[in-house]
Design a protein around this motif. Structure first.
Motif, PDB file in Angstrom:
ATOM      1  N   ASP A 143       0.813  -1.224   0.000  1.00 62.26           N
ATOM      2  CA  ASP A 143       0.000   0.000   0.000  1.00 62.26           C
ATOM      3  C   ASP A 143       0.847   1.275   0.000  1.00 62.26           C
ATOM      4  N   ARG A 144       2.163   1.144   0.153  1.00 55.60           N
ATOM      5  CA  ARG A 144       3.019   2.329   0.232  1.00 55.60           C
ATOM      6  C   ARG A 144       3.114   3.014  -1.139  1.00 55.60           C
ATOM      7  N   GLU A 145       3.276   4.302  -1.143  1.00 56.05           N
ATOM      8  CA  GLU A 145       3.329   5.083  -2.391  1.00 56.05           C
ATOM      9  C   GLU A 145       4.488   4.672  -3.251  1.00 56.05           C
ATOM     10  N   TYR A 146       5.667   4.468  -2.639  1.00 56.17           N
ATOM     11  CA  TYR A 146       6.850   4.129  -3.427  1.00 56.17           C
ATOM     12  C   TYR A 146       6.712   2.760  -4.073  1.00 56.17           C
ATOM     13  N   PHE A 147       6.078   1.804  -3.371  1.00 57.66           N
ATOM     14  CA  PHE A 147       5.904   0.450  -3.930  1.00 57.66           C
ATOM     15  C   PHE A 147       4.946   0.506  -5.112  1.00 57.66           C
ATOM     16  N   GLY A 185      12.855  -8.448 -17.471  1.00 61.39           N
ATOM     17  CA  GLY A 185      12.391  -7.061 -17.302  1.00 61.39           C
ATOM     18  C   GLY A 185      11.075  -6.942 -16.569  1.00 61.39           C
ATOM     19  N   ASN A 186      10.607  -8.054 -15.995  1.00 60.78           N
ATOM     20  CA  ASN A 186       9.352  -8.011 -15.254  1.00 60.78           C
ATOM     21  C   ASN A 186       9.607  -7.534 -13.828  1.00 60.78           C
ATOM     22  N   PHE A 187       8.584  -6.940 -13.241  1.00 62.68           N
ATOM     23  CA  PHE A 187       8.684  -6.409 -11.882  1.00 62.68           C
ATOM     24  C   PHE A 187       8.947  -7.531 -10.912  1.00 62.68           C
ATOM     25  N   GLN A 188      10.036  -7.382 -10.132  1.00 62.79           N
ATOM     26  CA  GLN A 188      10.438  -8.438  -9.226  1.00 62.79           C
ATOM     27  C   GLN A 188      10.370  -7.992  -7.771  1.00 62.79           C
ATOM     28  N   GLY A 189      10.398  -6.671  -7.506  1.00 58.32           N
ATOM     29  CA  GLY A 189      10.359  -6.178  -6.134  1.00 58.32           C
ATOM     30  C   GLY A 189      10.921  -4.769  -6.035  1.00 58.32           C
ATOM     31  N   VAL A 190      11.122  -4.316  -4.785  1.00 62.32           N
ATOM     32  CA  VAL A 190      11.585  -2.945  -4.529  1.00 62.32           C
ATOM     33  C   VAL A 190      12.668  -2.989  -3.471  1.00 62.32           C
ATOM     34  N   LEU A 191      13.748  -2.242  -3.721  1.00 59.86           N
ATOM     35  CA  LEU A 191      14.791  -2.048  -2.717  1.00 59.86           C
ATOM     36  C   LEU A 191      14.685  -0.593  -2.236  1.00 59.86           C
TER      37      LEU A 191
END
Length: 523
Positions: A143-147, A185-191
């Motif tokens: 739910d975070r904006e950056y994610f 190139g698929n979305f894998q996560g966020v650092l």
């Protein structure tokens, strides 16, 4: 006829006029005071502009320092993220490598004081690895904006999101994050690297700022990330209502403006500076009151000094004006006294008629004018009949009254300004008639004789029983060869002819020197 009397206050020639000293003095004093006030205003305005300009320079220096510090802070965190992203995309973040990732995360956080922590989340927003030893097992960050931003945007550059409270320990942080992709190139996560908000608070406090001053770090859209003084209620909220952010967005990379705050109504000099590498803007504000504090002190001192000088000038001017007014009053009194003296010197005090001194002066003037213009000049000499008997019968007081009544008759009969009625001596009078021929003189003499009779002044010593006068007339056109004494003698001779002819009549001396008597009497 107006006769010129010597006036010591009269400007010779009449060409120059006396200056209105009182008006000139008041105008000069007012001009000096206005000039002093004008100079004070210019000096204070110049000083004020100098203080504001100095504050602008200080504001620009401060915002550049803040921008440089902020850029360095985020750049260091971004470099850490970039290096870790490269490693993770090569080795992945499976269970086998997670212990080593955690240790690496922890070492990187320890090396940078601004970092709160490093966090790795999978594509569903679940916690994978953090710089903390104990992995948070609570709800994820989907739910975070950056994610959400990285989930919906394929960009691999760093993203700075609104300030948030860390779900690890509740501390306020500013998230700097990068997207993780798989080999396809698929979305894998966020650092994500969390930068401590307290780090910026300490940095802001290192600058000297007045009590109403403000410092802030915000996103380019005006969303507040960090602020001095700290106000938790405003962190993370858009500040579009603050005029400075509208000014910063519309302006260039940097600038300043004097703006009244929409929050507390305080006028501040706001300076702003956009970061070159990141969509951030820093602002620093100094209140106008603190900027102009020294100016207010100088303005008060200068105004006090100028006010005292103006007061001194006004007091001096008041004294001077009073002296001028007193001088003008004295001068007016002197003029009145001189006029009174001139009147005494040229007029008979009993009858108010001209005396012989003024008569002689008038003869000089009229002889010259008559000779130049070839105009006739007439003289009537008259005498009260049996005046000695009148004084003996009624007394000298009544005699003076009688003389005054005859003088009134002369004044009433002399209608022209040029005619001059004179008390020649005792009960004898004269009337000088410029530009008048013999016929005119005779007509006026007859009018005088009848007017005296019409007074009905009782005179027991007169054969008629009332006061009468005898009159002698003479007229000629004067020339430079004629004598004033002869002119008077001839009119006087005509008078004696009237008296010897029975009194109460008009006698005329012709220009041939003979006597013509008009036997005009009321019988």
């Amino acid at each position: 006829m107006p006769i010129s009397i010597y006036d010591p206050f009269h400007t010779p020639g009449g060409a120059l006029k006396r200056l209105p000293l009182l008006k000139a003095a008041v105008t000069f004093i007012a001009a000096v005071c206005l000039c002093l006030c004008g100079l004070l205003y210019l000096q204070l305005e110049q000083s004020r502009r100098h203080d504001v300009e100095s504050a602008r320079i200080a504001s620009a220096t401060l915002t550049r320092a803040m921008a440089q510090q902020a850029q360095d802070t985020f750049l260091q965190a971004d470099l850490v993220l970039a290096s870790l992203i490269d490693w993770i995309q090569i080795d992945g973040f499976g269970p086998a490598v997670q212990p080593r990732l955690q240790q690496t995360f922890a070492r990187r956080v320890q090396s940078l004081e601004q970092l709160h922590g490093l966090f790795l989340f999978d594509k569903h927003g679940h916690w994978v690895v953090t710089s903390f030893e104990n992995l948070h097992r609570g709800a994820g960050v989907a739910d975070r904006e950056y994610f959400v931003f990285h989930q919906q945007n394929a960009s691999l550059i760093a993203h700075i999101g609104p300030a948030i409270r860390s779900r690890q320990n509740g501390e306020w942080i500013i998230p700097v994050s990068r997207r993780l992709n798989d080999q396809d190139g698929n979305f894998q996560g966020v650092l994500m690297a969390g930068i401590k908000m307290s780090y910026f608070e300490r940095f802001f406090k290192s600058f000297s700022l007045d009590e109403q001053g403000e410092m802030a770090l915000a996103l380019s859209d005006g969303t507040l990330l960090a602020r001095r003084p700290f106000d938790e209620g405003r962190i993370g909220h858009p500040l579009a209502q603050e005029n400075i952010y509208n000014h910063a967005l519309a302006g260039g990379m940097s600038g300043d403006a004097l703006i009244r705050s929409a929050i507390d109504g305080v006028v501040r000099l706001y300076g702003h500076q956009h970061l070159q590498a990141y969509p951030l803007v820093v602002t620093a504000a100094m209140s106008e009151e603190s900027i102009l504090a020294g100016w207010h002190d100088r303005a008060f001192q200068s105004s006090l000094i100028v006010g005292l000088v103006v007061l001194g000038i006004c007091l001096f001017g008041w004294v001077f004006v009073r002296q001028v007014r007193n001088s003008e009053k004295i001068e007016a009194d002197l003029r009145k006294a001189q006029e009174a003296l001139a009147l005494i010197a040229t007029h008979d005090s009993l009858t108010g008629l001209a005396n012989r001194r003024l008569f002689e002066r008038a003869l000089d003037i009229e002889f010259g004018r008559g000779a130049r213009q070839r105009s006739p000049l007439s003289l009537i000499m008259l005498d009260i009949d049996f005046f000695k008997h009148y004084n003996d019968a009624y007394g000298h007081v009544a005699g003076d009254h009688c003389l005054a009544e005859v003088a009134k008759v002369l004044k009433s009969c002399c209608h022209r300004k040029a005619d001059l009625a004179v008390r020649y001596g005792g009960e004898e009078f004269a009337v000088l008639l410029p530009d008048t021929n013999l016929a005119g003189a005779m007509a006026l003499a007859e009018q005088i004789r009848r007017s005296v009779i019409d007074k009905h002044i009782t005179h027991s010593g007169s054969p008629t029983g009332y006061l009468t006068v005898s009159l002698g007339c003479y007229a000629f056109v004067p020339s430079s060869l004629d004598s004033i004494e002869v002119f008077i003698q001839r009119a006087d001779a005509a008078l004696y002819q009237a008296k010897h002819g029975g009194r109460n009549r008009v006698a005329v001396l012709s220009t041939e020197g003979g006597l013509d008597t008009l036997a005009r009497s009321d019988r």
